[in-house]
Design a protein around this motif. Structure first.
Motif, PDB file in Angstrom:
ATOM      1  N   VAL A   1    -146.883 -97.840 -32.969  1.00 57.33           N
ATOM      2  CA  VAL A   1    -145.857 -97.571 -33.977  1.00 57.33           C
ATOM      3  C   VAL A   1    -146.139 -96.226 -34.636  1.00 57.33           C
ATOM      4  O   VAL A   1    -145.226 -95.417 -34.873  1.00 57.33           O
ATOM      5  CB  VAL A   1    -145.806 -98.705 -35.013  1.00 57.33           C
ATOM      6  CG1 VAL A   1    -144.912 -98.320 -36.187  1.00 57.33           C
ATOM      7  CG2 VAL A   1    -145.301 -99.995 -34.367  1.00 57.33           C
TER       8      VAL A   1
ATOM      9  N   SER B   1    -140.719-104.474 -27.014  1.00 55.99           N
ATOM     10  CA  SER B   1    -142.001-104.983 -27.489  1.00 55.99           C
ATOM     11  C   SER B   1    -143.152-104.604 -26.563  1.00 55.99           C
ATOM     12  O   SER B   1    -142.963-104.263 -25.395  1.00 55.99           O
ATOM     13  CB  SER B   1    -141.938-106.512 -27.602  1.00 55.99           C
ATOM     14  OG  SER B   1    -141.657-107.111 -26.344  1.00 55.99           O
TER      15      SER B   1
ATOM     16  N   ALA C   1    -145.306-104.749 -36.642  1.00 53.07           N
ATOM     17  CA  ALA C   1    -146.653-104.571 -36.100  1.00 53.07           C
ATOM     18  C   ALA C   1    -147.606-105.565 -36.729  1.00 53.07           C
ATOM     19  O   ALA C   1    -147.509-105.873 -37.919  1.00 53.07           O
ATOM     20  CB  ALA C   1    -147.154-103.149 -36.353  1.00 53.07           C
TER      21      ALA C   1
ATOM     22  N   LEU D   1    -135.498 -95.922 -41.310  1.00 50.97           N
ATOM     23  CA  LEU D   1    -136.745 -96.371 -40.698  1.00 50.97           C
ATOM     24  C   LEU D   1    -137.470 -97.347 -41.618  1.00 50.97           C
ATOM     25  O   LEU D   1    -137.688 -97.068 -42.791  1.00 50.97           O
ATOM     26  CB  LEU D   1    -137.657 -95.168 -40.413  1.00 50.97           C
ATOM     27  CG  LEU D   1    -137.024 -93.985 -39.657  1.00 50.97           C
ATOM     28  CD1 LEU D   1    -138.017 -92.832 -39.573  1.00 50.97           C
ATOM     29  CD2 LEU D   1    -136.587 -94.426 -38.262  1.00 50.97           C
TER      30      LEU D   1
ATOM     31  N   LEU E   1    -144.921 -93.563 -32.342  1.00 54.66           N
ATOM     32  CA  LEU E   1    -143.460 -93.432 -32.357  1.00 54.66           C
ATOM     33  C   LEU E   1    -142.990 -92.696 -33.608  1.00 54.66           C
ATOM     34  O   LEU E   1    -142.074 -91.865 -33.550  1.00 54.66           O
ATOM     35  CB  LEU E   1    -142.802 -94.814 -32.287  1.00 54.66           C
ATOM     36  CG  LEU E   1    -143.078 -95.663 -31.042  1.00 54.66           C
ATOM     37  CD1 LEU E   1    -142.272 -96.954 -31.098  1.00 54.66           C
ATOM     38  CD2 LEU E   1    -142.772 -94.909 -29.765  1.00 54.66           C
TER      39      LEU E   1
ATOM     40  N   PHE F   1    -139.609-101.472 -37.221  1.00 59.58           N
ATOM     41  CA  PHE F   1    -140.873-101.574 -36.505  1.00 59.58           C
ATOM     42  C   PHE F   1    -141.629-102.784 -37.039  1.00 59.58           C
ATOM     43  O   PHE F   1    -141.824-102.917 -38.255  1.00 59.58           O
ATOM     44  CB  PHE F   1    -141.725-100.322 -36.709  1.00 59.58           C
ATOM     45  CG  PHE F   1    -141.081 -99.046 -36.231  1.00 59.58           C
ATOM     46  CD1 PHE F   1    -141.154 -98.670 -34.895  1.00 59.58           C
ATOM     47  CD2 PHE F   1    -140.405 -98.221 -37.120  1.00 59.58           C
ATOM     48  CE1 PHE F   1    -140.561 -97.489 -34.458  1.00 59.58           C
ATOM     49  CE2 PHE F   1    -139.814 -97.042 -36.693  1.00 59.58           C
ATOM     50  CZ  PHE F   1    -139.894 -96.670 -35.349  1.00 59.58           C
TER      51      PHE F   1
ATOM     52  N   VAL G   1    -140.922-100.141 -41.602  1.00 61.60           N
ATOM     53  CA  VAL G   1    -142.106-100.680 -40.939  1.00 61.60           C
ATOM     54  C   VAL G   1    -142.567-101.929 -41.673  1.00 61.60           C
ATOM     55  O   VAL G   1    -142.736-101.918 -42.894  1.00 61.60           O
ATOM     56  CB  VAL G   1    -143.262 -99.654 -40.917  1.00 61.60           C
ATOM     57  CG1 VAL G   1    -144.520-100.272 -40.311  1.00 61.60           C
ATOM     58  CG2 VAL G   1    -142.856 -98.404 -40.139  1.00 61.60           C
TER      59      VAL G   1
ATOM     60  N   CYS H   1    -144.850-104.643 -31.889  1.00 55.67           N
ATOM     61  CA  CYS H   1    -146.108-104.501 -31.165  1.00 55.67           C
ATOM     62  C   CYS H   1    -147.206-105.275 -31.891  1.00 55.67           C
ATOM     63  O   CYS H   1    -147.337-105.203 -33.117  1.00 55.67           O
ATOM     64  CB  CYS H   1    -146.503-103.032 -31.035  1.00 55.67           C
ATOM     65  SG  CYS H   1    -147.946-102.802 -29.975  1.00 55.67           S
TER      66      CYS H   1
ATOM     67  N   LEU I   1    -139.532 -94.880 -27.607  1.00 55.52           N
ATOM     68  CA  LEU I   1    -138.230 -94.756 -28.254  1.00 55.52           C
ATOM     69  C   LEU I   1    -137.140 -94.492 -27.234  1.00 55.52           C
ATOM     70  O   LEU I   1    -137.275 -93.604 -26.382  1.00 55.52           O
ATOM     71  CB  LEU I   1    -138.247 -93.616 -29.275  1.00 55.52           C
ATOM     72  CG  LEU I   1    -139.055 -93.828 -30.554  1.00 55.52           C
ATOM     73  CD1 LEU I   1    -139.083 -92.530 -31.348  1.00 55.52           C
ATOM     74  CD2 LEU I   1    -138.476 -94.957 -31.388  1.00 55.52           C
TER      75      LEU I   1
ATOM     76  N   GLY J   1    -146.176 -94.299 -27.578  1.00 50.87           N
ATOM     77  CA  GLY J   1    -145.986 -95.738 -27.454  1.00 50.87           C
ATOM     78  C   GLY J   1    -146.644 -96.337 -26.224  1.00 50.87           C
ATOM     79  O   GLY J   1    -146.831 -97.551 -26.152  1.00 50.87           O
TER      80      GLY J   1
ATOM     81  N   TRP K   1    -145.824-104.313 -41.459  1.00 49.23           N
ATOM     82  CA  TRP K   1    -147.151-104.347 -40.840  1.00 49.23           C
ATOM     83  C   TRP K   1    -147.953-105.493 -41.446  1.00 49.23           C
ATOM     84  O   TRP K   1    -148.147-105.547 -42.661  1.00 49.23           O
ATOM     85  CB  TRP K   1    -147.850-103.009 -41.071  1.00 49.23           C
ATOM     86  CG  TRP K   1    -149.208-102.877 -40.449  1.00 49.23           C
ATOM     87  CD1 TRP K   1    -149.750-103.638 -39.456  1.00 49.23           C
ATOM     88  CD2 TRP K   1    -150.200-101.885 -40.768  1.00 49.23           C
ATOM     89  NE1 TRP K   1    -151.015-103.196 -39.138  1.00 49.23           N
ATOM     90  CE2 TRP K   1    -151.305-102.123 -39.928  1.00 49.23           C
ATOM     91  CE3 TRP K   1    -150.240-100.837 -41.691  1.00 49.23           C
ATOM     92  CZ2 TRP K   1    -152.455-101.343 -39.994  1.00 49.23           C
ATOM     93  CZ3 TRP K   1    -151.377-100.054 -41.746  1.00 49.23           C
ATOM     94  CH2 TRP K   1    -152.475-100.296 -40.901  1.00 49.23           C
TER      95      TRP K   1
ATOM     96  N   TYR L   1    -138.571-102.494 -32.622  1.00 48.68           N
ATOM     97  CA  TYR L   1    -139.744-102.196 -31.802  1.00 48.68           C
ATOM     98  C   TYR L   1    -140.899-103.017 -32.368  1.00 48.68           C
ATOM     99  O   TYR L   1    -141.314-102.801 -33.517  1.00 48.68           O
ATOM    100  CB  TYR L   1    -140.082-100.710 -31.852  1.00 48.68           C
ATOM    101  CG  TYR L   1    -139.033 -99.824 -31.216  1.00 48.68           C
ATOM    102  CD1 TYR L   1    -139.091 -99.505 -29.865  1.00 48.68           C
ATOM    103  CD2 TYR L   1    -137.969 -99.319 -31.969  1.00 48.68           C
ATOM    104  CE1 TYR L   1    -138.127 -98.700 -29.273  1.00 48.68           C
ATOM    105  CE2 TYR L   1    -136.997 -98.525 -31.384  1.00 48.68           C
ATOM    106  CZ  TYR L   1    -137.080 -98.216 -30.031  1.00 48.68           C
ATOM    107  OH  TYR L   1    -136.117 -97.420 -29.453  1.00 48.68           O
TER     108      TYR L   1
END
Length: 342
Positions: A229, A335, A221, A248, A232, A219, A250, A310, A209, A146, A252, A308
């Protein structure tokens, strides 16, 4: 009277002490930022850009006096009225108390400058390349998944997130997007080749993390913000027992469909991935819009979620505002903002 004068003179020459909410203290040179003073004393505080533009080093000032060293671009009038400061932009001019805590997981990770060699450059999309770097075997870079590094080439310095967790072969992976008019974009896409030598400095950043957290890890992104990401997720893939304790997800987002150039399937994780297009490609048949809006539509349990994020500063600012309004605690929104190099 002489005793009073002597005491006053000593206080002027004594370096201020900064106290954190854990009781940890460090001395702070009035000439440097609180962030740098902490690092000089082996203490790492939350940060990202180090220039006052991302706002990640924002901290409540509970007591003491500080002085502005550089413009606090990301600090709003409301923030300032609420007693917040940016530790990368202010120095301590008296003893100071801050309502933040040190990041102990970064203890012992040394920031250093070293030579590096390009091992390979692979075109992932028309405007995206994957670059693999190799550092001297006797001096590998120790980092947390990360974090990011600065690349120094042809007299230009730019920051890039590391797109991998630490590997046995010591290679460092970067995912780089071409920006029109970008000096290093021209280098990466027109002149860079395998075996080129360059310098790197790092690792930097506090996007990693946390050891303990809620069940749901979300996550967010945008663009090449997927790089950290990815790192991580690789860390979680290496610890299946830990990964199994979390849900989990994501989200994106990209402007162009061809920019979705990575898939976490190979990691073997149970992770939900949502691709969102913000551009106007008529051939795109999947979801459109912004990543944080999509996450909110799917449902966020503020009591059992950590985020998280980014990518673009605009996304991070909006995501933070909307998620905190839903009840997500600020301490569970981490972030790493990609800010302009200008």
């Amino acid at each position: 009277m002489l005793d009073c004068i002597e005491e006053s003179t000593n206080s002027l020459h004594r370096m201020p002490t900064v106290t954190l909410n854990t009781g940890h203290t460090f001395t702070a040179d009035r000439a440097v930022s609180i962030l740098d003073a902490a690092r000089n004393e082996g203490v790492t505080l939350e940060y990202s850009c180090r220039t006052g533009r991302c706002g990640i080093c924002k901290a409540p000032l509970l007591a003491g006096v500080t002085e502005v060293l550089r413009t606090e671009e990301s600090l709003s009038t409301e923030d300032a009225r609420g007693g917040l400061i940016l530790t990368c932009c202010r120095s301590a001019t008296s003893d100071v108390t801050l309502d933040i805590e040190p990041l102990d997981r970064l203890a012992g990770i040394e920031i250093k400058t070293m030579a590096s060699r390009i091992v390979s450059i692979e075109r992932l999309a028309p405007d995206i390349v994957r670059v693999m770097l190799k550092t001297p075997p006797a001096s590998p870079m120790r980092f947390l998944p990360g974090q990011y590094i600065d690349v120094i080439v042809e007299g230009v310095r730019r920051s890039y997130s590391l797109a991998n967790a630490p590997r046995g072969d010591g290679l460092l992976e970067l995912i780089i997007k071409r920006y029109k008019g970008g000096i290093l974009s021209e280098y990466w896409f027109e002149r860079a080749k395998a075996n080129d030598l360059l310098r790197i400095e790092g690792p930097f950043g506090t996007f990693f993390l946390r050891e303990q957290g809620p069940t749901n890890i979300v996550f967010l992104a945008t663009g090449t913000g997927i790089a950290p990401v990815k790192a991580l997720l690789e860390e979680l893939a290496a610890d299946r027992e830990r990964a199994a304790q979390h849900r989990l997800t994501v989200f994106w987002g990209n402007r162009e469909a061809e920019s979705f150039c990575w898939d976490p399937v190979g990691l073997g994780l149970d992770v939900g991935v949502h691709h969102l297009l913000s551009g106007t490609d008529a051939n795109w048949s999947a979801a459109r819009g912004y990543v944080h809006d999509a996450a909110i539509r799917q449902g966020i349990d503020p009591d059992d979620t950590v985020v998280y994020a980014c990518g673009s500063n605009a996304m991070i600012t909006s995501a933070r505002e909307k998620l905190l309004a839903l009840g997500l605690p600020a301490k569970r929104f981490f972030s790493d903002a990609f800010v302009s190099s200008n």
